[in-house]
Structures are given as C-alpha cells and as structure tokens.
Motif scaffolding. Structure first.
Motif, PDB file in Angstrom:
ATOM      1  N   MET A   1      24.518   4.577 -17.971  1.00 21.73           N
ATOM      2  CA  MET A   1      25.060   5.766 -18.644  1.00 21.73           C
ATOM      3  C   MET A   1      25.940   6.539 -17.677  1.00 21.73           C
ATOM      4  SD  MET A   1      23.020   9.007 -20.294  1.00 21.73           S
ATOM      5  CE  MET A   1      22.281   7.986 -21.572  1.00 21.73           C
ATOM      6  N   SER A   2      27.070   6.971 -18.158  1.00 19.59           N
ATOM      7  CA  SER A   2      27.992   7.742 -17.323  1.00 19.59           C
ATOM      8  C   SER A   2      27.647   9.216 -17.381  1.00 19.59           C
ATOM      9  CB  SER A   2      29.431   7.536 -17.822  1.00 19.59           C
ATOM     10  OG  SER A   2      30.279   8.504 -17.281  1.00 19.59           O
ATOM     11  N   VAL A   3      27.993   9.916 -16.285  1.00 25.26           N
ATOM     12  CA  VAL A   3      27.821  11.366 -16.268  1.00 25.26           C
ATOM     13  C   VAL A   3      28.638  12.014 -17.365  1.00 25.26           C
ATOM     14  CG1 VAL A   3      28.192  13.442 -14.895  1.00 25.26           C
ATOM     15  CG2 VAL A   3      27.344  11.373 -13.800  1.00 25.26           C
ATOM     16  N   ARG A   4      29.705  11.357 -17.766  1.00 28.55           N
ATOM     17  CA  ARG A   4      30.605  11.941 -18.767  1.00 28.55           C
ATOM     18  C   ARG A   4      30.112  11.730 -20.185  1.00 28.55           C
ATOM     19  NH1 ARG A   4      34.038   9.959 -14.805  1.00 28.55           N
ATOM     20  NH2 ARG A   4      35.463  11.503 -13.907  1.00 28.55           N
ATOM     21  N   ASP A   7      25.921  13.080 -24.379  1.00 26.84           N
ATOM     22  CA  ASP A   7      24.544  13.502 -24.539  1.00 26.84           C
ATOM     23  C   ASP A   7      23.784  13.545 -23.231  1.00 26.84           C
ATOM     24  OD1 ASP A   7      24.521  10.834 -24.068  1.00 26.84           O
ATOM     25  OD2 ASP A   7      23.079  10.319 -25.653  1.00 26.84           O
ATOM     26  N   SER A   8      24.477  13.297 -22.123  1.00 25.19           N
ATOM     27  CA  SER A   8      23.759  13.227 -20.845  1.00 25.19           C
ATOM     28  C   SER A   8      23.491  14.599 -20.256  1.00 25.19           C
ATOM     29  CB  SER A   8      24.551  12.416 -19.819  1.00 25.19           C
ATOM     30  OG  SER A   8      25.695  13.125 -19.418  1.00 25.19           O
ATOM     31  N   LEU A   9      24.395  15.562 -20.544  1.00 25.67           N
ATOM     32  CA  LEU A   9      24.290  16.902 -19.982  1.00 25.67           C
ATOM     33  C   LEU A   9      24.187  16.868 -18.475  1.00 25.67           C
ATOM     34  CD1 LEU A   9      21.871  18.702 -22.464  1.00 25.67           C
ATOM     35  CD2 LEU A   9      24.350  18.833 -22.358  1.00 25.67           C
ATOM     36  N   GLY A  10      24.763  15.851 -17.848  1.00 30.65           N
ATOM     37  CA  GLY A  10      24.722  15.791 -16.398  1.00 30.65           C
ATOM     38  C   GLY A  10      23.350  15.456 -15.862  1.00 30.65           C
ATOM     39  N   LEU A  11      22.558  14.649 -16.566  1.00 34.51           N
ATOM     40  CA  LEU A  11      21.199  14.363 -16.150  1.00 34.51           C
ATOM     41  C   LEU A  11      21.086  13.076 -15.365  1.00 34.51           C
ATOM     42  CD1 LEU A  11      19.214  15.380 -19.345  1.00 34.51           C
ATOM     43  CD2 LEU A  11      19.953  16.764 -17.421  1.00 34.51           C
ATOM     44  N   VAL A  12      22.194  12.477 -14.975  1.00 34.45           N
ATOM     45  CA  VAL A  12      22.163  11.245 -14.205  1.00 34.45           C
ATOM     46  C   VAL A  12      21.953  11.574 -12.737  1.00 34.45           C
ATOM     47  CG1 VAL A  12      23.414   9.178 -13.596  1.00 34.45           C
ATOM     48  CG2 VAL A  12      23.703  10.167 -15.856  1.00 34.45           C
ATOM     49  N   ASP A  13      20.927  11.023 -12.128  1.00 34.98           N
ATOM     50  CA  ASP A  13      20.615  11.302 -10.729  1.00 34.98           C
ATOM     51  C   ASP A  13      21.252  10.237  -9.856  1.00 34.98           C
ATOM     52  OD1 ASP A  13      19.613  11.966  -8.326  1.00 34.98           O
ATOM     53  OD2 ASP A  13      17.496  11.946  -8.903  1.00 34.98           O
ATOM     54  N   LEU A  14      22.286  10.610  -9.121  1.00 34.00           N
ATOM     55  CA  LEU A  14      22.986   9.668  -8.256  1.00 34.00           C
ATOM     56  C   LEU A  14      22.422   9.662  -6.844  1.00 34.00           C
ATOM     57  CD1 LEU A  14      26.669  10.379  -9.378  1.00 34.00           C
ATOM     58  CD2 LEU A  14      25.083   8.667 -10.245  1.00 34.00           C
ATOM     59  N   GLY A  15      21.298  10.326  -6.643  1.00 34.40           N
ATOM     60  CA  GLY A  15      20.718  10.392  -5.305  1.00 34.40           C
ATOM     61  C   GLY A  15      20.994  11.725  -4.667  1.00 34.40           C
ATOM     62  N   ALA A  16      20.087  12.677  -4.898  1.00 31.42           N
ATOM     63  CA  ALA A  16      20.319  14.028  -4.403  1.00 31.42           C
ATOM     64  C   ALA A  16      20.120  14.097  -2.904  1.00 31.42           C
ATOM     65  CB  ALA A  16      19.362  14.994  -5.103  1.00 31.42           C
ATOM     66  N   THR A  17      20.928  14.925  -2.270  1.00 32.30           N
ATOM     67  CA  THR A  17      20.821  15.180  -0.839  1.00 32.30           C
ATOM     68  C   THR A  17      20.282  16.593  -0.644  1.00 32.30           C
ATOM     69  OG1 THR A  17      23.037  16.131  -0.624  1.00 32.30           O
ATOM     70  CG2 THR A  17      22.847  13.715  -0.477  1.00 32.30           C
ATOM     71  N   PRO A  18      19.820  16.931   0.562  1.00 31.21           N
ATOM     72  CA  PRO A  18      19.406  18.310   0.809  1.00 31.21           C
ATOM     73  C   PRO A  18      20.495  19.322   0.488  1.00 31.21           C
ATOM     74  CG  PRO A  18      18.628  16.890   2.588  1.00 31.21           C
ATOM     75  CD  PRO A  18      19.517  16.043   1.712  1.00 31.21           C
ATOM     76  N   GLY A  19      21.751  18.934   0.748  1.00 26.84           N
ATOM     77  CA  GLY A  19      22.856  19.830   0.437  1.00 26.84           C
ATOM     78  C   GLY A  19      22.968  20.128  -1.047  1.00 26.84           C
ATOM     79  N   ILE A  78      26.692  24.166 -20.598  1.00 33.23           N
ATOM     80  CA  ILE A  78      27.972  24.866 -20.553  1.00 33.23           C
ATOM     81  C   ILE A  78      28.633  24.741 -19.192  1.00 33.23           C
ATOM     82  CG2 ILE A  78      27.413  26.492 -22.388  1.00 33.23           C
ATOM     83  CD1 ILE A  78      26.724  28.559 -20.326  1.00 33.23           C
ATOM     84  N   ASP A  79      27.858  24.522 -18.142  1.00 29.64           N
ATOM     85  CA  ASP A  79      28.455  24.357 -16.813  1.00 29.64           C
ATOM     86  C   ASP A  79      29.387  23.156 -16.775  1.00 29.64           C
ATOM     87  OD1 ASP A  79      27.292  26.570 -15.731  1.00 29.64           O
ATOM     88  OD2 ASP A  79      25.799  25.507 -14.537  1.00 29.64           O
ATOM     89  N   ARG A  80      29.039  22.109 -17.509  1.00 35.93           N
ATOM     90  CA  ARG A  80      29.873  20.905 -17.463  1.00 35.93           C
ATOM     91  C   ARG A  80      31.182  21.067 -18.235  1.00 35.93           C
ATOM     92  NH1 ARG A  80      29.192  16.834 -21.398  1.00 35.93           N
ATOM     93  NH2 ARG A  80      29.106  15.279 -19.729  1.00 35.93           N
ATOM     94  N   LEU A  81      31.314  22.163 -18.986  1.00 32.74           N
ATOM     95  CA  LEU A  81      32.533  22.410 -19.762  1.00 32.74           C
ATOM     96  C   LEU A  81      33.542  23.276 -19.030  1.00 32.74           C
ATOM     97  CD1 LEU A  81      30.902  23.141 -23.251  1.00 32.74           C
ATOM     98  CD2 LEU A  81      31.859  20.976 -22.430  1.00 32.74           C
ATOM     99  N   MET A  82      33.148  23.817 -17.869  1.00 37.91           N
ATOM    100  CA  MET A  82      34.006  24.742 -17.144  1.00 37.91           C
ATOM    101  C   MET A  82      34.377  24.169 -15.778  1.00 37.91           C
ATOM    102  SD  MET A  82      31.976  28.301 -18.019  1.00 37.91           S
ATOM    103  CE  MET A  82      33.149  29.254 -17.060  1.00 37.91           C
ATOM    104  N   ALA A  83      35.652  24.256 -15.436  1.00 41.54           N
ATOM    105  CA  ALA A  83      36.106  23.726 -14.148  1.00 41.54           C
ATOM    106  C   ALA A  83      35.416  24.422 -12.982  1.00 41.54           C
ATOM    107  CB  ALA A  83      37.627  23.880 -14.026  1.00 41.54           C
ATOM    108  N   SER A  92      27.526  17.321 -12.325  1.00 45.52           N
ATOM    109  CA  SER A  92      28.116  16.172 -11.634  1.00 45.52           C
ATOM    110  C   SER A  92      27.135  15.010 -11.511  1.00 45.52           C
ATOM    111  CB  SER A  92      28.593  16.596 -10.243  1.00 45.52           C
ATOM    112  OG  SER A  92      27.505  17.055  -9.459  1.00 45.52           O
ATOM    113  N   GLY A  93      25.893  15.212 -11.952  1.00 42.35           N
ATOM    114  CA  GLY A  93      24.939  14.118 -11.988  1.00 42.35           C
ATOM    115  C   GLY A  93      24.178  13.875 -10.707  1.00 42.35           C
ATOM    116  N   ARG A  94      24.287  14.762  -9.728  1.00 44.37           N
ATOM    117  CA  ARG A  94      23.600  14.542  -8.456  1.00 44.37           C
ATOM    118  C   ARG A  94      22.130  14.928  -8.510  1.00 44.37           C
ATOM    119  NH1 ARG A  94      27.940  17.551  -7.021  1.00 44.37           N
ATOM    120  NH2 ARG A  94      26.737  19.112  -5.867  1.00 44.37           N
ATOM    121  N   ILE A  95      21.797  15.850  -9.420  1.00 43.73           N
ATOM    122  CA  ILE A  95      20.413  16.266  -9.638  1.00 43.73           C
ATOM    123  C   ILE A  95      20.201  16.363 -11.143  1.00 43.73           C
ATOM    124  CG2 ILE A  95      18.734  18.142  -9.366  1.00 43.73           C
ATOM    125  CD1 ILE A  95      19.983  18.829  -6.725  1.00 43.73           C
ATOM    126  N   ASP A  96      19.059  15.885 -11.632  1.00 38.05           N
ATOM    127  CA  ASP A  96      18.816  15.991 -13.070  1.00 38.05           C
ATOM    128  C   ASP A  96      18.261  17.370 -13.412  1.00 38.05           C
ATOM    129  OD1 ASP A  96      15.717  15.835 -13.370  1.00 38.05           O
ATOM    130  OD2 ASP A  96      16.215  14.204 -12.003  1.00 38.05           O
TER     131      ASP A  96
END
Length: 306
Positions: A1-4, A7-19, A78-83, A92-96
């Motif tokens: 599934m793509s971050v885009r 229906d994902s709402l940015g829930l794809v975890d690409l491997g979160a970093t401490p940052g 709504i965060d994913r709809l705003m630049a 961005s999918g780094r944290i679900d």
C-alpha cells in the motif's frame, strides 16, 4: 500500500527514527512553551531547588510535546491535505497514527506525574488541563467547527507560565494570570497572519480558519483589534505594579511595532497581503519572546536591587 492511497491516512510505517518521534513533539511550538513556562518559574516568589525547577520545566515541555503528538494523531487526515503539514511523520508514513496516539498518551501521563513529584499537584493538574484543553477542546471540538477555534483554543498555549508559577508556589495569583492574558490575546493575530499565507490549504482541508472563511476586511480588522489588545495587555505588569518603567518602555515599543505591522496589513492591497502577513507573523514571534525576556530581566534586576 502506498502512502498516497486515499484510505491510508498516512498509516504506513516506513521505519520510524528517533528524529521522527521528536518531530511529533512539535519542537518549535515547544520552544515557546518552555520559554514562557520558564518565565513563570523565574518570576514566581519563593524557591524551588534548581534541579527540581529543571525537572519541572522538562515535565512541562514533555506535556507540550505530548499535546503535539496527540494533535498530529487526531489531525492526520487533514495534515496530509496541506503542504505545510504533509511532511509530518504520520502523513509521510514514517509513523502510524496509532503509534503517535499511544506515544502522546504515555508522554502526557508521564509528564503530569513527573511534574507532581518534582513540584506539586496543583501544577500537575494545571498541566493536565493544558493538555486536555489543547487536545479535546481545540483539536477535537473547535478546530473543524468554528473560525473562533484559535481564539478559544489559544488558552492552552497561554497556560504554561501559569503552570510554571504554580510549580514554585503551589498556587495561582494575578501575576501569572496577566502573563496568560498577554499570550491569550497575542495568539489570534499571530496565528491568523500565518493562516493568511495558508488560506487555500485550510480551505481545501475544510478547516474554517478565519482567513479562509471570512473576507480580507474582516480578517485584517480582527487581526488589528487583537494586536491592539495585545499591545495594551503588555503594559499590565507595570500598570499593576509587577514591573518597572524600563519594562514598560520596552513593552510600549514592542506593542507599537506589532500594531504598526497589523495596520500595514490592514491597508495592504491583495497583491501585498501575503508579504505583510508574513512580516506580521515574524514580528509577532519576536514580540512575545522579547516581551517575556524583558519581563524576566525586570524581575531579575528588581531582585538584585532588593
């Protein structure tokens, strides 16, 4: 599934970093919270051991960060709809989303308990109220329902100096309420100036920020009114006898600068509106940091002279 995927709402975890987890805490917002809370601690009468004061300040910072994480979790759609917010960790999918909400909840609970043990339960309860107000009242209830969202919700951002004061004294008095009032009145003009720059994004996301639902005339008039009220409130510490004439001179100059920028925005044509809004936004940040810096300097000087 793509971050885009819609229906994902940015829930794809690409491997979160401490940052990424640090980004959840909204560190730029946290810096203002820490600064104003420190003002409350420094100006409060009484004594709190430096180590306990530092731990108390850390707890307040963590509470502010927890609010940011919970806000991002709840606003992921709504965060994913705003630049301005699309690159945050969840869109961005780094944290679900669930991880962010869990992280924020644990951090919020821990910050309140930490503050209770470092100082007192009065301060801890005020911190809990701050977090709840930002998350429940502003994020869940007001933000998507009314153009007055930031006016009422701004109370959460105005509470840190009150929490800091209570950490030292175990109570609340008129002095921290004055600091609360200054920040509360400052917030609308500050945030609406930014919202002018992001008017189309808020409209696309369905968030009724004043600049996206009201006319330019109405928006700039409201900004000017709050700028004037902010400038006047900045003089209250001297009027009420809590600060000296040196502070009053600084506050008057800063207030005049803020009002001038609001007047210029009010008079600006459509082609110059964004430029003046950006300058007002920048001046508003400098105003608050400089005003509270002057207030703390006044307090330190007064202590040295007594």
């Amino acid at each position: 599934m793509s971050v885009r995927d819609g229906d994902s709402l940015g829930l794809v975890d690409l491997g979160a970093t401490p940052g990424d987890f640090v980004d959840l805490l909204k560190p730029r917002v946290m810096s203002l919270v820490v600064f104003t809370a420190f003002a409350g601690i420094l100006l409060a009468p009484g004594h709190l051991h430096p180590v306990l004061a530092a731990v108390s300040l850390l707890a307040i910072a963590l509470g502010a960060g927890a609010s940011g994480a919970l806000n991002m979790g709840l606003d992921a759609d709504i965060d994913r709809l705003m630049a301005r917010t699309a690159l945050r960790p969840i869109p961005s999918g780094r944290i679900d989303r669930e991880t962010a909400l869990g992280f924020g909840t644990v951090l919020a609970s821990g910050s309140v308990v930490l503050l209770a043990f470092a100082s007192n339960w009065t301060a801890a309860c005020l911190l809990a109220l701050t977090i709840a107000f930002y998350v429940v009242v502003y994020t869940v209830w007001l933000k998507r329902r009314t153009p007055q969202n930031i006016v009422i919700g701004g109370a959460a951002g105005a509470l840190p100096p009150v929490v800091g004061w209570a950490a030292v004294t175990g109570s609340v008095s008129l002095e921290p309420i004055v600091m609360f009032t200054i920040i509360f009145l400052w917030t609308p003009a500050h945030f609406w100036a930014l919202a002018i720059l992001k008017r189309d994004e808020y409209a696309a996301a369905g968030v009724p920020m004043l600049p996206s639902v009201a006319s330019r005339e109405t928006t700039t008039l409201n900004i000017l009114v709050y700028a004037v009220l902010t400038a006047l409130s900045g003089l209250l510490p001297t009027v009420l006898g809590y600060a000296g004439i040196g502070y009053a001179i600084v506050a008057a100059g800063l207030g005049a600068w803020l009002v001038q920028r609001a007047v210029l925005l009010r008079r600006a044509g459509p082609q110059d509106e964004r430029r003046h809004a950006g300058r007002l936004f920048g001046v508003s940040i400098l105003y608050l940091f400089a005003l509270f810096g002057a207030l703390m300097a006044d307090g330190v000087i007064a202590d040295l002279l007594t």
